[in-house]
Design a protein around this motif. Structure first.
Motif, short mmCIF file in Angstrom:
data_model
loop_
_atom_site.label_atom_id
_atom_site.label_comp_id
_atom_site.label_asym_id
_atom_site.label_seq_id
_atom_site.Cartn_x
_atom_site.Cartn_y
_atom_site.Cartn_z
N ASP A 94 0.83 -1.23 0.00
CA ASP A 94 0.13 0.16 -0.01
C ASP A 94 0.78 1.12 0.15
OD1 ASP A 94 -2.28 -1.48 0.11
OD2 ASP A 94 -2.50 -1.17 2.26
N ASP A 96 0.15 4.87 0.93
CA ASP A 96 -0.70 5.81 1.69
C ASP A 96 -0.24 7.30 1.50
OD1 ASP A 96 -2.50 6.85 3.36
OD2 ASP A 96 -2.20 5.23 4.80
N LEU A 109 -7.61 2.78 0.99
CA LEU A 109 -6.94 1.78 1.49
C LEU A 109 -7.72 1.32 2.74
CD1 LEU A 109 -3.34 3.46 0.93
CD2 LEU A 109 -4.19 1.70 -0.37
N GLY A 110 -7.18 -0.13 2.96
CA GLY A 110 -8.00 -0.78 4.02
C GLY A 110 -9.30 -0.67 4.28
N SER A 111 -9.93 -0.17 5.36
CA SER A 111 -11.36 -0.08 5.37
C SER A 111 -11.88 1.09 4.84
CB SER A 111 -11.85 -0.28 7.05
OG SER A 111 -10.97 1.12 7.56
N GLY A 114 -7.87 4.89 4.86
CA GLY A 114 -6.46 5.59 4.14
C GLY A 114 -6.83 5.92 2.61
N GLN A 118 -2.25 0.75 -4.49
CA GLN A 118 -1.77 -0.24 -4.24
C GLN A 118 -0.64 -0.77 -5.32
OE1 GLN A 118 -5.25 -2.74 -3.53
NE2 GLN A 118 -4.50 -3.33 -1.68
N ARG A 143 -8.05 0.93 -5.34
CA ARG A 143 -9.27 0.22 -4.74
C ARG A 143 -10.55 1.09 -4.73
NH1 ARG A 143 -7.89 -1.87 0.81
NH2 ARG A 143 -6.87 -3.50 -0.22
#
Length: 459
Positions: A94, A96, A109-111, A114, A118, A143
């Motif tokens: 990732d 960020d 990113l993540g949930s 973020g 990627q 994403r």
């Protein structure tokens, strides 16, 4: 492996880039050289002249400056391998940019807290010479939010993160004649779809299994879970593994056993349209299991289940598979180089497109930093005067007058460079890391620049 100075290295890896204009191509090399001289600094500190900084911003703002157009010259050079054996180690990290609130066009990113990209890339490692060849390819992925009520059929029809592994295999392509390429993946690359992509290239793989509950056909023709197939594996040998201490776990020497089995993986009942078009119904491969025997009470025992197309009938064969997978740490170290050595997440450009160009350039520059760690370590008898730029040796001789350059090896040269970066070199210190080598290398470059300036004034 002959070591080039920074200017030569940049020219070799970026000279074949095509950004639509010769002046733009030349500008890319200038920006790359400035980045290589100070990789962990901001664009402003890398490009101290206003004209260079303006050119860098202008370059990253061009629609022609993409991941492929900037890095493809390096990728092609990396993939043009000489006869030999190579590992193609892939993974996703990732990137960020959450702290840069003004940047637009980023993915989640993540949930979803973020924001960023990627980066899924592949590092090529030369097994025969134990050196980093370069980055063989990469994909940037943004994403998006997925509907909570999405069905499995709908999921298979859209582009998924799991597709990155197979798509990158396709972009890299098959190995040239005389070269053996082995794709090495962690559990993220464990899918029938990914293996189909590798099968189509004709190359090999070592992939750590993520799902032991899936159904396979064992060597007796029975349909069992992979866990059951592993339970019937044949033991071929043992070895001892030294484990460092971790929080709550003492250092220990673990006894590991190696077991092998053969299994056929049938195509899942639900697959993407692309995999259905491949027409591959099943893939037969070897399974190599590495697990700890008699682990201490209260400590989780180590176990790797490795899926591979390589032979595994003997201890020597199985050990080769294990050794290949143990080299997977190289790409994790490479990602650390990009983030800490090249400050990949620290640049605050205002759009995702501009960041894509900056990430492309940084990913190639990071290869140079990482290569220097292994150069000389694995060929300790090569003479430095035959491999190292003369200006570097001349400068080091002035700084270390007791050194005998005629006897100095490449290995000893880089130990001296690491010493400039703070490496003490005691018997208990082991080998210097890339951070220390790079700090020393930057100091050496300043000394070389000062000596060249002095020579210019004398002339």
């Amino acid at each position: 492996m002959k070591v080039l100075d920074n200017a030569q290295w940049v020219e070799e890896h970026f000279s074949n880039c095509d950004l639509g204009d010769p002046r733009r191509n030349k500008r890319l090399q200038t920006v790359a050289k400035n980045m290589l001289d100070a990789p962990d600094q901001s664009l402003c500190k890398q490009n101290t002249k206003w004209s260079d900084l303006k050119a860098a911003y202008g370059l990253f703002n061009r629609p022609e400056a993409t991941l492929d157009s900037i890095a493809s010259s390096h990728w092609n050079k990396t993939r043009d391998t000489k006869p030999g054996r190579y590992l193609l180690i892939s993974d996703t990290t990732d990137i960020d940019h959450f702290s840069h609130k003004a940047t637009t066009g980023l993915g989640m990113l993540g949930s979803g807290v973020g924001r960023g990209f990627q980066l899924h890339n592949c590092l090529m490692y030369d097994c025969d010479n134990e050196q980093i060849v370069g980055e063989a390819g990469a994909i940037l992925f943004k994403r998006k939010h997925v509907p909570k009520d999405e069905t499995r059929t709908q999921r298979l029809k859209r582009y998924r993160e799991s597709s990155l592994w197979g798509d990158l295999v396709d972009r890299i392509g098959p190995s040239p004649e005389g070269s053996q390429w082995v794709h090495v993946f962690d559990r993220g690359g464990d899918s029938f779809e990914t293996m189909c992509h590798i099968v189509r290239t004709g190359d090999d793989w070592v992939i750590r299994a993520s799902r032991l509950s899936r159904k396979v056909i064992d060597n007796r023709g029975e349909k069992v879970s992979l866990r059951q197939a592993v339970g019937n594996a044949m033991r071929v040998g043992t070895y001892e593994l030294s484990l460092r201490s971790r929080p709550g776990v003492k250092a220990r020497t673990a006894t590991m056993e190696i077991l092998v089995a053969e299994a056929t993986f049938p195509r899942p009942s639900q697959v993407s349209p692309k995999i259905r078009s491949f027409g591959i119904e099943e893939i037969t491969m070897n399974v190599v299991v590495v697990r700890e025997v008699n682990a201490p009470k209260g400590v989780s025992s180590i176990e790797w289940v490795l899926l591979t197309s390589l032979p595994a009938a003997t201890l020597e064969d199985a050990w080769q598979v294990v050794s290949d997978y143990e080299n997977r740490w190289l790409i994790e170290e490479y990602h650390k180089v990009l983030k800490s050595g090249c400050n990949l997440e620290g640049h605050s450009l205002r759009s995702a497109d501009r960041l894509e160009a900056q990430i492309a350039l940084t990913s190639v520059i990071g290869v140079r930093l990482f290569q220097l760690k292994l150069v000389g370590r694995n060929d300790q008898t090569a003479k430095a005067r035959n491999r190292i730029p003369h200006a570097w040796l001349r400068c080091l001789a002035v700084y270390r007058p007791k050194l005998k350059l005629t006897k100095l090896t490449v290995y000893e040269f880089f130990r001296q460079v690491a010493n400039l970066g703070g490496f003490i070199g005691r018997k208990s210190d082991g080998e210097p890391g890339w951070h220390t080598i790079w700090y020393g290398f930057q100091k050496l470059q300043l000394l070389v620049a000062g000596m060249e300036l002095a020579d210019t004034k004398k002339a």
